[in-house]
Design a protein around this motif. Structure first.
Motif, PDB file in Angstrom:
ATOM      1  N   GLN A   1     -64.779  32.392 -65.542  1.00 21.37           N
ATOM      2  CA  GLN A   1     -64.061  33.651 -65.354  1.00 21.37           C
ATOM      3  C   GLN A   1     -65.008  34.848 -65.481  1.00 21.37           C
ATOM      4  N   GLU A   2     -65.914  34.788 -66.450  1.00 23.42           N
ATOM      5  CA  GLU A   2     -66.846  35.893 -66.669  1.00 23.42           C
ATOM      6  C   GLU A   2     -67.878  36.005 -65.557  1.00 23.42           C
ATOM      7  N   ARG A   3     -68.041  34.928 -64.791  1.00 28.98           N
ATOM      8  CA  ARG A   3     -69.025  34.926 -63.721  1.00 28.98           C
ATOM      9  C   ARG A   3     -68.442  35.379 -62.385  1.00 28.98           C
ATOM     10  N   LEU A   4     -67.163  35.682 -62.390  1.00 26.61           N
ATOM     11  CA  LEU A   4     -66.539  36.230 -61.184  1.00 26.61           C
ATOM     12  C   LEU A   4     -66.920  37.698 -61.018  1.00 26.61           C
ATOM     13  N   SER A   5     -66.650  38.227 -59.839  1.00 23.86           N
ATOM     14  CA  SER A   5     -66.906  39.641 -59.574  1.00 23.86           C
ATOM     15  C   SER A   5     -66.086  40.514 -60.526  1.00 23.86           C
ATOM     16  N   PRO A   6     -66.701  41.501 -61.169  1.00 19.60           N
ATOM     17  CA  PRO A   6     -65.944  42.418 -62.035  1.00 19.60           C
ATOM     18  C   PRO A   6     -64.813  43.118 -61.283  1.00 19.60           C
ATOM     19  N   ARG A   7     -65.008  43.367 -60.006  1.00 16.93           N
ATOM     20  CA  ARG A   7     -63.947  44.025 -59.234  1.00 16.93           C
ATOM     21  C   ARG A   7     -62.724  43.130 -59.103  1.00 16.93           C
ATOM     22  N   VAL A   8     -62.946  41.846 -58.919  1.00 20.36           N
ATOM     23  CA  VAL A   8     -61.813  40.923 -58.824  1.00 20.36           C
ATOM     24  C   VAL A   8     -61.127  40.796 -60.173  1.00 20.36           C
ATOM     25  N   ASN A   9     -61.917  40.711 -61.224  1.00 18.68           N
ATOM     26  CA  ASN A   9     -61.329  40.618 -62.564  1.00 18.68           C
ATOM     27  C   ASN A   9     -60.571  41.878 -62.959  1.00 18.68           C
ATOM     28  N   ALA A  10     -60.892  42.993 -62.305  1.00 18.05           N
ATOM     29  CA  ALA A  10     -60.268  44.272 -62.663  1.00 18.05           C
ATOM     30  C   ALA A  10     -58.875  44.438 -62.078  1.00 18.05           C
ATOM     31  N   ILE A  11     -58.511  43.592 -61.128  1.00 20.59           N
ATOM     32  CA  ILE A  11     -57.182  43.751 -60.522  1.00 20.59           C
ATOM     33  C   ILE A  11     -56.242  42.651 -61.017  1.00 20.59           C
ATOM     34  N   ALA A  12     -54.989  43.013 -61.191  1.00 22.71           N
ATOM     35  CA  ALA A  12     -53.979  42.058 -61.640  1.00 22.71           C
ATOM     36  C   ALA A  12     -53.368  41.352 -60.435  1.00 22.71           C
ATOM     37  N   PRO A  13     -52.848  40.142 -60.623  1.00 21.13           N
ATOM     38  CA  PRO A  13     -52.120  39.487 -59.537  1.00 21.13           C
ATOM     39  C   PRO A  13     -50.930  40.332 -59.103  1.00 21.13           C
ATOM     40  N   SER A  14     -50.508  40.169 -57.880  1.00 24.58           N
ATOM     41  CA  SER A  14     -49.386  40.941 -57.358  1.00 24.58           C
ATOM     42  C   SER A  14     -48.139  40.744 -58.205  1.00 24.58           C
ATOM     43  N   GLY A  15     -47.519  41.850 -58.593  1.00 21.59           N
ATOM     44  CA  GLY A  15     -46.281  41.788 -59.359  1.00 21.59           C
ATOM     45  C   GLY A  15     -45.108  41.297 -58.537  1.00 21.59           C
ATOM     46  N   ILE A  16     -45.276  41.240 -57.222  1.00 23.58           N
ATOM     47  CA  ILE A  16     -44.213  40.747 -56.340  1.00 23.58           C
ATOM     48  C   ILE A  16     -44.198  39.222 -56.336  1.00 23.58           C
ATOM     49  N   ARG A  17     -45.363  38.614 -56.224  1.00 26.06           N
ATOM     50  CA  ARG A  17     -45.441  37.165 -56.067  1.00 26.06           C
ATOM     51  C   ARG A  17     -44.867  36.414 -57.264  1.00 26.06           C
ATOM     52  N   LYS A  18     -45.000  36.978 -58.458  1.00 25.91           N
ATOM     53  CA  LYS A  18     -44.510  36.315 -59.668  1.00 25.91           C
ATOM     54  C   LYS A  18     -43.048  35.926 -59.532  1.00 25.91           C
ATOM     55  N   PHE A  19     -42.228  36.851 -59.027  1.00 23.86           N
ATOM     56  CA  PHE A  19     -40.796  36.591 -58.949  1.00 23.86           C
ATOM     57  C   PHE A  19     -40.446  35.689 -57.772  1.00 23.86           C
ATOM     58  N   PHE A  20     -41.246  35.735 -56.708  1.00 24.90           N
ATOM     59  CA  PHE A  20     -41.044  34.792 -55.621  1.00 24.90           C
ATOM     60  C   PHE A  20     -41.293  33.370 -56.103  1.00 24.90           C
ATOM     61  N   ASP A  21     -42.334  33.188 -56.906  1.00 21.17           N
ATOM     62  CA  ASP A  21     -42.688  31.861 -57.391  1.00 21.17           C
ATOM     63  C   ASP A  21     -41.599  31.300 -58.299  1.00 21.17           C
ATOM     64  N   ILE A  22     -41.041  32.152 -59.169  1.00 18.12           N
ATOM     65  CA  ILE A  22     -39.961  31.703 -60.056  1.00 18.12           C
ATOM     66  C   ILE A  22     -38.724  31.345 -59.235  1.00 18.12           C
ATOM     67  N   ALA A  23     -38.367  32.226 -58.300  1.00 17.26           N
ATOM     68  CA  ALA A  23     -37.166  32.023 -57.493  1.00 17.26           C
ATOM     69  C   ALA A  23     -37.257  30.759 -56.645  1.00 17.26           C
ATOM     70  N   ALA A  24     -38.475  30.426 -56.198  1.00 19.74           N
ATOM     71  CA  ALA A  24     -38.670  29.255 -55.337  1.00 19.74           C
ATOM     72  C   ALA A  24     -38.320  27.961 -56.054  1.00 19.74           C
ATOM     73  N   GLN A  25     -38.322  27.974 -57.384  1.00 20.78           N
ATOM     74  CA  GLN A  25     -38.028  26.772 -58.155  1.00 20.78           C
ATOM     75  C   GLN A  25     -36.566  26.703 -58.600  1.00 20.78           C
ATOM     76  N   MET A  26     -35.753  27.668 -58.160  1.00 17.02           N
ATOM     77  CA  MET A  26     -34.355  27.718 -58.565  1.00 17.02           C
ATOM     78  C   MET A  26     -33.442  27.517 -57.357  1.00 17.02           C
ATOM     79  N   GLU A  27     -32.227  27.092 -57.623  1.00  9.86           N
ATOM     80  CA  GLU A  27     -31.235  26.916 -56.566  1.00  9.86           C
ATOM     81  C   GLU A  27     -30.283  28.110 -56.536  1.00  9.86           C
ATOM     82  N   ASP A  28     -29.676  28.302 -55.379  1.00 11.08           N
ATOM     83  CA  ASP A  28     -28.643  29.327 -55.221  1.00 11.08           C
ATOM     84  C   ASP A  28     -29.162  30.727 -55.551  1.00 11.08           C
ATOM     85  N   VAL A  29     -30.386  31.030 -55.165  1.00  7.46           N
ATOM     86  CA  VAL A  29     -30.956  32.351 -55.414  1.00  7.46           C
ATOM     87  C   VAL A  29     -30.742  33.245 -54.198  1.00  7.46           C
ATOM     88  N   ILE A  30     -30.257  34.439 -54.441  1.00  4.60           N
ATOM     89  CA  ILE A  30     -30.196  35.461 -53.387  1.00  4.60           C
ATOM     90  C   ILE A  30     -31.371  36.391 -53.619  1.00  4.60           C
TER      91      ILE A  30
END
Length: 395
Positions: A9-38
């Motif tokens: 992790q420390e050997r990755l680009s500092p610029r990549v380490n400086a950004i957080a994962p998309s806050g949108i994808r987190k909820f898509f990933d959770i929803a994809a594992q559930m049934e009957d989601v709107i």
């Protein structure tokens, strides 16, 4: 012998380490594992690309159009884009030098940042805003400077607010109207004031206008580069994903002066080389014959807009009435939850997925983004579930 290291992790680009994962994808990933989601979280039309556009692609494949194109894109597509901006906005772009066809608007945004920014250059970014703006600025070595837009001003940005954040390192202003996530628009009067600010500080303006065809209530989109004196300093980004329901085709473009477009093309030719020829053929058909389909989709979005705005208002969640795009940004502070807590608890309890406002910048906290690019029936059911959640889970 060299000792092996495991601190990957420390050997990755500092610029990549400086950004957080998309806050949108987190909820898509959770929803994809559930049934009957709107899902009210997806920023994607629920329409299929119109048949005539798909058919043009099929025909192109039958004719054997499977090769590379010129780096800047098919000449016919660039000519259609130039014609569209001349007819619609009175802008004069040279199809040979001023237009670059890209792999979606996302690539265009990345190219702009890498083409214009030196390390430490600052970019003014009104927030709430699309999640990629800050990340692409950081990855290009720049410094994103958030400028909060206020709900009491319908999330429009003003020169006074920008003045509070400008410094000698400020190089560019990045605006996105109609806005994702708020649905806000800027009037011509608003934009003229922003244009004067940009000229005063000699800034490059990056104008993301991907939702420009999606406006409602008689409001008409104002193209920033059509304003007096602005075309030369503006890099305009647009594409086909939203207005023509072509998200998966990954086809966008950038318009700008010869120096800007040449620099972006230089990066593009070493990375993407060119946008897919099949998508470019489809885009030509969209510009030539797709307007009637686009207008039908916009009319349906408008119907859904009224339904979701009335629904949130009646259940006591204050809303700015969106004037563009296909998002609404209700205020959930009265529930006692943070944006993330509200989105997580709603998903668990009622199986409705939406996006916390904090994903779009710190000033989005206290709100959630809901997309109405889904059917009337699903919006109605989602509203009923949200209302039930408010009755049983408010803190």
């Amino acid at each position: 012998m060299i000792e092996k290291r495991n601190d990957w992790q420390e050997r990755l680009s500092p610029r990549v380490n400086a950004i957080a994962p998309s806050g949108i994808r987190k909820f898509f990933d959770i929803a994809a594992q559930m049934e009957d989601v709107i899902s009210l979280g997806v920023g994607e039309p629920d329409f299929v690309t119109p048949w005539s556009i798909r058919e043009s692609c099929v025909y192109g494949l039958e004719q054997g159009y499977t090769s590379y194109t010129a780096n800047r894109g098919l000449p016919e597509l660039r000519e259609e884009i130039a014609r569209h901006y001349a007819d619609e906005y009175g802008c004069s772009y040279d199809a040979d030098t001023d237009i670059l066809v890209t792999v979606g608007v996302s690539e265009a945004l990345d190219l702009v940042m890498r083409a214009i920014l030196a390390p430490g250059d600052e970019v003014l970014i009104p927030e709430p805003c699309y999640v990629s703006y800050q990340a692409c600025t950081i990855l290009a070595g720049g410094k994103p400077v958030a400028v909060p837009a206020k709900i009491e001003n319908e999330f429009r940005i003003t020169p006074d607010e920008l003045e509070e954040h400008v410094t000698p390192r400020t190089k560019a202003l990045l605006i996105g109207y109609p806005n994702n996530p708020t649905g806000a628009i800027m009037t011509r009067k608003d934009l003229l004031a922003i244009a004067a600010f940009a000229e005063k500080h000699d800034l490059i303006v990056i104008s993301d206008e991907i939702y420009g065809d999606l406006t409602y209530g008689g409001e008409k989109h104002v193209c920033f580069s059509s304003l007096p004196g602005m075309q030369e300093r503006t890099i305009l980004l647009n594409g086909f994903s939203k207005a023509y329901a072509m998200t998966g085709w990954r086809i966008g473009y950038a318009l700008g002066n010869k120096a800007f477009i040449s620099a972006m093309t230089k990066i593009h030719q070493y990375t993407m080389l060119c946008a897919p020829i099949t998508a470019q053929i489809a885009a030509i058909e969209a510009l030539r014959h797709g307007e009637k389909y686009m207008k039908k989709m916009v009319a349906e979005y408008d119907r859904r807009r009224h339904l979701i705005y009335d629904g949130f208002t009646k259940m006591g969640l204050p809303c700015f009435e969106p004037k563009g795009a296909f998002y609404i940004f209700p205020d959930i502070t009265s529930t006692g939850y943070t944006s993330d807590e509200f989105a997580e608890e709603l998903l668990k309890a009622e199986h409705v997925a939406l996006i916390p406002g904090s994903a779009f910048g710190a000033c989005g906290e206290g709100h959630v983004r809901c997309s109405y690019a889904t059917s009337i029936d699903k919006i109605s059911e989602a509203l009923a579930r949200i209302e039930n959640f408010l009755k049983n889970h408010k803190r």
